[in-house]
Design a protein around this motif. Sequence first.
Motif, PDB file in Angstrom:
ATOM      1  N   LYS A 231     -76.326  -3.314 -11.807  1.00 19.52           N
ATOM      2  CA  LYS A 231     -77.133  -4.110 -11.399  1.00 19.52           C
ATOM      3  C   LYS A 231     -77.083  -5.578 -11.769  1.00 19.52           C
ATOM      4  O   LYS A 231     -77.611  -6.596 -11.278  1.00 19.52           O
ATOM      5  CB  LYS A 231     -78.611  -3.716 -11.472  1.00 19.52           C
ATOM      6  CG  LYS A 231     -79.023  -2.631 -10.810  1.00 19.52           C
ATOM      7  CD  LYS A 231     -80.481  -1.841 -11.249  1.00 19.52           C
ATOM      8  CE  LYS A 231     -80.749  -0.726 -10.227  1.00 19.52           C
ATOM      9  NZ  LYS A 231     -82.115  -0.191 -10.857  1.00 19.52           N
ATOM     10  N   GLY A 232     -76.252  -5.755 -12.896  1.00 22.04           N
ATOM     11  CA  GLY A 232     -75.976  -6.912 -13.482  1.00 22.04           C
ATOM     12  C   GLY A 232     -74.867  -7.741 -12.840  1.00 22.04           C
ATOM     13  O   GLY A 232     -74.523  -8.785 -13.196  1.00 22.04           O
ATOM     14  N   PHE A 233     -74.155  -7.104 -11.822  1.00 19.29           N
ATOM     15  CA  PHE A 233     -73.009  -7.786 -11.265  1.00 19.29           C
ATOM     16  C   PHE A 233     -73.387  -8.529  -9.940  1.00 19.29           C
ATOM     17  O   PHE A 233     -74.402  -8.059  -9.372  1.00 19.29           O
ATOM     18  CB  PHE A 233     -71.898  -6.839 -10.985  1.00 19.29           C
ATOM     19  CG  PHE A 233     -71.492  -5.776 -12.140  1.00 19.29           C
ATOM     20  CD1 PHE A 233     -71.203  -6.455 -13.357  1.00 19.29           C
ATOM     21  CD2 PHE A 233     -71.078  -4.748 -11.877  1.00 19.29           C
ATOM     22  CE1 PHE A 233     -70.505  -5.690 -14.563  1.00 19.29           C
ATOM     23  CE2 PHE A 233     -70.425  -3.918 -13.078  1.00 19.29           C
ATOM     24  CZ  PHE A 233     -70.196  -4.611 -14.234  1.00 19.29           C
ATOM     25  N   ASP A 234     -72.897  -9.768  -9.910  1.00 14.71           N
ATOM     26  CA  ASP A 234     -72.962 -10.227  -8.797  1.00 14.71           C
ATOM     27  C   ASP A 234     -71.716 -10.349  -7.913  1.00 14.71           C
ATOM     28  O   ASP A 234     -70.894  -9.537  -7.946  1.00 14.71           O
ATOM     29  CB  ASP A 234     -73.180 -11.875  -8.922  1.00 14.71           C
ATOM     30  CG  ASP A 234     -71.945 -12.636  -9.696  1.00 14.71           C
ATOM     31  OD1 ASP A 234     -71.100 -12.079  -9.705  1.00 14.71           O
ATOM     32  OD2 ASP A 234     -72.394 -13.607 -10.579  1.00 14.71           O
ATOM     33  N   VAL A 239     -66.280  -4.134  -5.776  1.00 12.83           N
ATOM     34  CA  VAL A 239     -66.223  -2.495  -5.868  1.00 12.83           C
ATOM     35  C   VAL A 239     -65.644  -1.846  -4.782  1.00 12.83           C
ATOM     36  O   VAL A 239     -66.356  -2.012  -3.789  1.00 12.83           O
ATOM     37  CB  VAL A 239     -67.749  -2.090  -6.172  1.00 12.83           C
ATOM     38  CG1 VAL A 239     -67.509  -0.553  -6.512  1.00 12.83           C
ATOM     39  CG2 VAL A 239     -68.219  -2.753  -7.593  1.00 12.83           C
ATOM     40  N   GLY A 240     -64.616  -1.155  -4.804  1.00 15.60           N
ATOM     41  CA  GLY A 240     -64.065  -0.389  -3.709  1.00 15.60           C
ATOM     42  C   GLY A 240     -64.693   0.681  -3.212  1.00 15.60           C
ATOM     43  O   GLY A 240     -65.171   1.506  -4.252  1.00 15.60           O
ATOM     44  N   VAL A 241     -64.746   1.137  -2.154  1.00 14.50           N
ATOM     45  CA  VAL A 241     -65.145   2.292  -1.606  1.00 14.50           C
ATOM     46  C   VAL A 241     -64.328   2.789  -0.461  1.00 14.50           C
ATOM     47  O   VAL A 241     -63.796   2.087   0.126  1.00 14.50           O
ATOM     48  CB  VAL A 241     -66.872   2.430  -0.931  1.00 14.50           C
ATOM     49  CG1 VAL A 241     -67.482   2.065  -2.342  1.00 14.50           C
ATOM     50  CG2 VAL A 241     -66.985   1.236  -0.162  1.00 14.50           C
ATOM     51  N   GLY A 261     -78.971   0.014  -3.461  1.00 20.62           N
ATOM     52  CA  GLY A 261     -77.670  -0.911  -3.420  1.00 20.62           C
ATOM     53  C   GLY A 261     -77.745  -1.887  -4.506  1.00 20.62           C
ATOM     54  O   GLY A 261     -78.572  -1.930  -5.317  1.00 20.62           O
ATOM     55  N   PHE A 262     -76.497  -2.685  -4.427  1.00 18.75           N
ATOM     56  CA  PHE A 262     -76.440  -3.482  -5.715  1.00 18.75           C
ATOM     57  C   PHE A 262     -75.733  -4.922  -5.145  1.00 18.75           C
ATOM     58  O   PHE A 262     -75.622  -5.060  -3.874  1.00 18.75           O
ATOM     59  CB  PHE A 262     -75.085  -2.833  -6.565  1.00 18.75           C
ATOM     60  CG  PHE A 262     -75.618  -1.597  -7.006  1.00 18.75           C
ATOM     61  CD1 PHE A 262     -76.343  -1.396  -8.248  1.00 18.75           C
ATOM     62  CD2 PHE A 262     -75.397  -0.451  -6.545  1.00 18.75           C
ATOM     63  CE1 PHE A 262     -76.740  -0.145  -8.738  1.00 18.75           C
ATOM     64  CE2 PHE A 262     -75.695   0.717  -6.914  1.00 18.75           C
ATOM     65  CZ  PHE A 262     -76.339   1.033  -8.229  1.00 18.75           C
ATOM     66  N   GLY A 263     -75.805  -5.785  -6.036  1.00 19.50           N
ATOM     67  CA  GLY A 263     -75.592  -7.161  -5.795  1.00 19.50           C
ATOM     68  C   GLY A 263     -74.101  -7.496  -5.778  1.00 19.50           C
ATOM     69  O   GLY A 263     -73.636  -8.932  -5.485  1.00 19.50           O
TER      70      GLY A 263
END
Length: 305
Positions: A231-234, A239-241, A261-263
Amino acid sequence: MKKILSLALALLMILTAVATLASCKTPEEGQNDVVKVIDVALTEEEYAFAVSKGNTELLTQLNAFMTKIKGNGTFDAVINKYFGDGEPTPVTSAAEKKTDGSQLIVATNAAFEPFEYKNGDKYFGVDMEIMALFAEEIGKELYIDNMPFDAVCLAVSTEGGTYEGENGGEVSVQGGICDVAAAGLTVKPDRAEILDFTESYYNASQMLIVAADDTTFDNCKTAAEVEAILKGFDKSVKVGVQNGTTGKFYCEGDADWGFEGFGFETVGYENGALAVQNIINGTCKYVVIDEGPAKAIVKRMNDAN
């Protein structure tokens, strides 16, 4: 003088031998690894096979077959081939697809080791071996239709549909062209709207893959601890999926699953191996993918290094 010279020569020979042994020293386990799995389950989900909505005959046959092989030890033997010390059995697909009902036509994405993958012209994996046994059980020839993961459910569904291709354009998929979806398929409400799932056969989870020298998550013991860091990443963090998978829903957010979800920037790839390769290349920081494939891909890439 001769004694001094002899002692000097002996000492030199000892030092040379020690140096030689040191140079031949076996590297410690993991020393040359390039990637690693953070062994924390981020989600809980179930895998199942699926047929088109309303195909009760095939669904009943498949459920009965799964009950049978779980009861007689065959299922455990297949699992042991990919998660234990058993030897995988290659599966051969018919060369041509037939529409006369003589084949069991299976939709898969053979880039999801250890559930489905290819080596040469042979298929391997838990799902592929089970489908081969099922085809034999119902007296049909097996045809494996290998396609992008996003197309698998649509190809089995009655109506078909479209999905977003890697280049942004829509890809159309004809419905009803396959009998069974066997692709490490997670049971999910929106998929259940167009497919009927069998009883689940495997409990799965998402895991994080990082570079071997990345210590960011090393002290994490729970999903909450991993997620606090994520959650600390912008958007500067990629990030691969694998496209269409739970990993993508987890990263981007999905109301049906309850994923916020994330940022960070989620980057979709055709398969997990490509995503992990991009960690090694330095163009992707992390990868989120199912536990089984995560560990298989990491082992293969570390062994090849």
